[in-house]
Scaffold this active site. Structure first.
Site, PDB file in Angstrom:
ATOM      1  N   GLY A 159       0.810  -1.226   0.000  1.00  0.00           N
ATOM      2  CA  GLY A 159       0.000   0.000   0.000  1.00  0.00           C
ATOM      3  C   GLY A 159       0.834   1.263   0.000  1.00  0.00           C
ATOM      4  O   GLY A 159       2.055   1.237   0.112  1.00  0.00           O
ATOM      5  N   GLY A 162       2.555   3.607   1.542  1.00  0.00           N
ATOM      6  CA  GLY A 162       3.108   3.810   2.880  1.00  0.00           C
ATOM      7  C   GLY A 162       3.578   5.233   3.099  1.00  0.00           C
ATOM      8  O   GLY A 162       3.704   5.692   4.226  1.00  0.00           O
ATOM      9  N   GLY A 183       6.986   7.133   6.615  1.00  0.00           N
ATOM     10  CA  GLY A 183       6.128   7.840   5.663  1.00  0.00           C
ATOM     11  C   GLY A 183       6.767   9.074   5.047  1.00  0.00           C
ATOM     12  O   GLY A 183       6.104   9.847   4.346  1.00  0.00           O
ATOM     13  N   ASP A 193       4.390  -4.237  -7.203  1.00  0.00           N
ATOM     14  CA  ASP A 193       3.770  -3.018  -6.665  1.00  0.00           C
ATOM     15  C   ASP A 193       4.336  -1.773  -7.334  1.00  0.00           C
ATOM     16  O   ASP A 193       3.818  -0.669  -7.137  1.00  0.00           O
ATOM     17  CB  ASP A 193       3.964  -2.939  -5.139  1.00  0.00           C
ATOM     18  CG  ASP A 193       5.408  -3.141  -4.724  1.00  0.00           C
ATOM     19  OD1 ASP A 193       5.977  -4.184  -5.080  1.00  0.00           O
ATOM     20  OD2 ASP A 193       5.974  -2.252  -4.067  1.00  0.00           O
TER      21      ASP A 193
HETATM   22  P1  AMP Z   1       9.173   0.861  -2.938  1.00  0.00           P
HETATM   23  O1  AMP Z   1       9.676  -0.463  -3.382  1.00  0.00           O
HETATM   24  O2  AMP Z   1      10.231   1.845  -2.533  1.00  0.00           O
HETATM   25  O3  AMP Z   1       8.277   1.462  -3.962  1.00  0.00           O
HETATM   26  O4  AMP Z   1       8.317   0.653  -1.600  1.00  0.00           O
HETATM   27  C1  AMP Z   1       7.726  -0.546  -1.209  1.00  0.00           C
HETATM   28  C2  AMP Z   1       6.690  -0.300  -0.129  1.00  0.00           C
HETATM   29  O5  AMP Z   1       7.293   0.308   1.006  1.00  0.00           O
HETATM   30  C3  AMP Z   1       5.543   0.599  -0.540  1.00  0.00           C
HETATM   31  O6  AMP Z   1       4.388   0.106   0.037  1.00  0.00           O
HETATM   32  C4  AMP Z   1       5.941   1.936   0.055  1.00  0.00           C
HETATM   33  O7  AMP Z   1       4.827   2.745   0.312  1.00  0.00           O
HETATM   34  C5  AMP Z   1       6.631   1.516   1.331  1.00  0.00           C
HETATM   35  N1  AMP Z   1       7.611   2.506   1.805  1.00  0.00           N
HETATM   36  C6  AMP Z   1       8.820   2.814   1.262  1.00  0.00           C
HETATM   37  N2  AMP Z   1       9.427   3.773   1.983  1.00  0.00           N
HETATM   38  C7  AMP Z   1       8.598   4.097   2.997  1.00  0.00           C
HETATM   39  C8  AMP Z   1       8.646   5.029   4.086  1.00  0.00           C
HETATM   40  N3  AMP Z   1       9.683   5.824   4.295  1.00  0.00           N
HETATM   41  N4  AMP Z   1       7.581   5.073   4.927  1.00  0.00           N
HETATM   42  C9  AMP Z   1       6.521   4.278   4.746  1.00  0.00           C
HETATM   43  N5  AMP Z   1       6.411   3.383   3.761  1.00  0.00           N
HETATM   44  C10 AMP Z   1       7.432   3.290   2.890  1.00  0.00           C
HETATM   45 MG    MG Z   2       6.721   1.446  -4.686  1.00  0.00          MG
END
Ligand code: AMP
Ligand code: MG
Length: 517
Positions: A100, A102, A135, A270
């Site tokens: 989701g 995040g 976040g 994702d």
């Molecule tokens: P990504 O592969 O970087 O696109 O992220 C994978 C998952 O981790 C997604 O659900 C993002 O929303 C979550 N995410 C990455 N960095 C953060 C963060 N600093 N705080 C919260 N969620 C994160």
């Molecule tokens: Mg992502």
């Protein structure tokens, strides 16, 4: 600021009934309402004039406090209700369950000049999907996303875009190299813009929950709003057509990445847009020396799943996951397998076509197939810069092919280029022979349209980041303008049309990047 708000996503799809902001599993819903966290002291760094225009935001609006407040998450725009999307995903080949948004918060959608835009803040605080993270986003990764998504757009590659980038005035703790040396960095927020941010993972999570009803709603919504050429009344056939279209858009995106030398770095499901857009700019990178085994992502350094040369396979693997997710609506494995087989066939043809275009060759013959095959080996073995080589090749003179041998070493990172000179000489002769046979007077013109002169090399983004960290945004602005016209000569900008400088080879951020952002 007067925006034409038109919230299609939240008005058509089921919401999480809980509106409190705490981390949780969210079943049977496509999104959760959540407000951005108010930043301490926001300030605007840069906005895209083109996007403000496209969204119906005028120049005076941009300098107004309301613009900064809305696009830094300080205030919520009137009559709107921000939300985070629910999705799952396969990360590095494994099902990861619910992920989701995040740290992305969707503000609202705008309908302007018959175009639908969703606007979302990246780094505006925790959501129900933040799991154990904060976040937030730091300035370096925000600059990388801001510059690269616009650069990709101007290269003609399907991508999400960026409206604005601002500082939050807060600091964010990050262990950039994952070596226990955490440090505070400046917090930043990019406002991203796309017709939709729906990913493969939005479908996967509903299928994993066995929630076929919501899965159907999301699919119908996506078709109605973003694949209007498909007639939903056709029932199962409409879903088959939809899947086939997603396959085609995804394939096109991969070919375009190959054309410009882009490596996404984290092709988890994702991070796969249902519209075939390049999405989620994390530890991405650009080829300098042509190396199909290169990945910029340190997290992937061992297995290199997301290396340049593997992106087409991974896209296919991801499409298989999407097929599994849509299966409850289609119910026919053979049809889905048939579409995946088309991907493989079409990929082979489109890849050849793309390479021929880059070379300025029209006909696919036995000779031109040898030219493509041998060139890949030569580029790799003699560590030739992908962008420089193809751009300089435009000026290749087929009447005197050997003269290009003087140019070639200037495009190579190899100390012993001379070792390969003999093979290059043969290759140039065959290439020249084909061009002489074809006699295409438009060759140079056509090649200029597919071989960019300027791409956002990793060290360039890093220079913009280092300056911005000290409060100097001049490099960011220069690169933003440069990359608006990547196929134009721009003689004043010649310094960016050069081999990566030596100092950048091993410097963090210039070659390898971690997922920390
Ligand atoms: P990504 O592969 O970087 O696109 O992220 C994978 C998952 O981790 C997604 O659900 C993002 O929303 C979550 N995410 C990455 N960095 C953060 C963060 N600093 N705080 C919260 N969620 C994160
Ligand atoms: Mg992502």
């Amino acid at each position: 600021m007067k925006l034409n708000i038109n919230n299609t996503f939240t008005s058509h799809l089921p919401a999480d009934p809980i509106e409190n902001n705490f981390v949780r599993q969210v079943p049977n819903a496509c999104f959760s309402y959540v407000k951005p966290t108010s930043p301490k002291n926001p300030s605007l760094i840069h906005t895209s004039d083109e996007l403000t225009d496209a969204l119906g935001i005028n120049k005076e609006d941009v300098s107004n406090e309301e613009f900064l407040n809305v696009f830094s998450g300080k205030t919520v725009y009137k009559n709107t209700k921000p939300y985070a999307m629910c999705y799952g995903g396969h990360q590095f080949g494994n099902w990861a369950g619910q992920l989701g948004d995040g740290r992305a918060i969707n503000l609202f959608e705008i309908s302007q000049n018959d175009t639908q835009w969703a606007l979302q803040l990246k780094g505006a605080g925790k959501t129900p999907y933040s799991r154990n993270a904060d976040g937030l986003a730091v300035l370096r990764s925000s600059i990388r996303e801001y510059l690269c998504s616009e650069a990709m757009y101007h290269l003609g590659v399907a991508t999400t875009r960026a409206l604005s980038i601002c500082l939050t005035g807060d600091v964010v703790l990050r262990d950039m190299l994952y070596d226990g040396q955490a440090a505070f960095e400046k917090g930043a927020i990019v406002c991203r813009v796309a017709p939709s941010f729906v990913r493969f993972g939005n479908f996967e999570i509903l299928a994993a929950q066995g929630d076929v009803d919501t899965l159907k709603k999301l699919t119908d919504y996506t078709i109605t709003n973003f694949y209007p050429e498909i007639d939903l009344n056709k029932g199962v056939d409409a879903y088959v057509e939809f899947y086939k279209s997603v396959m085609e858009k995804t394939l096109k995106m991969i070919i375009e990445w190959q054309r410009v030398g882009f490596v996404h770095g984290v092709m988890n499901t994702d991070n796969m847009s249902i519209l075939g857009l390049t999405i989620d700019y994390g530890p991405y990178g650009w080829l300098e020396n042509y190396d199909p085994n290169w990945t910029p992502n340190t997290t992937d350094a061992e297995k290199k799943r997301y290396r340049f040369g593997n992106q087409s396979h991974v896209a296919l693997w991801n499409l298989v996951q999407l097929a599994n997710a849509l299966f409850p609506l289609i119910g026919d494995v053979k049809i889905l397998e048939g579409i995946l087989a088309i991907y493989q066939k079409k990929y082979a043809a489109l890849h050849i076509e793309m390479m021929l275009n880059k070379l300025g060759i029209n006909e696919y013959t036995e000779e031109s197939s040898v030219v493509i095959k041998d060139l890949k080996h030569l580029l790799e073995d003699s560590e030739v810069d992908y962008t420089l080589f193809f751009r300089k090749l435009i000026d290749f003179a087929p009447e005197s092919p050997q003269t290009f041998l003087d140019v070639l070493p200037q495009t190579s990172y190899s100390n012993n280029f001379a070792l390969h000179a003999g093979k290059w000489s043969k290759w140039l002769e065959l290439y020249a022979k084909i061009l002489v046979q074809e006699q295409d007077s438009l060759r140079k013109l056509k090649m200029k349209k597919v071989n960019p002169k300027y791409v956002l090399r990793n060290y360039m983004a890093q220079l913009a980041i280092d300056a911005a960290d000290k409060g100097d945004y001049s490099v960011l602005k220069e690169l933003f303008e440069l990359l608006k016209a990547p196929y134009h000569e721009q003689p004043d900008m010649q310094k960016w049309f050069a081999l990566r400088p030596d100092w950048a080879k091993e410097k963090i951020g210039c070659s390898q990047l971690s997922c920390s952002s």
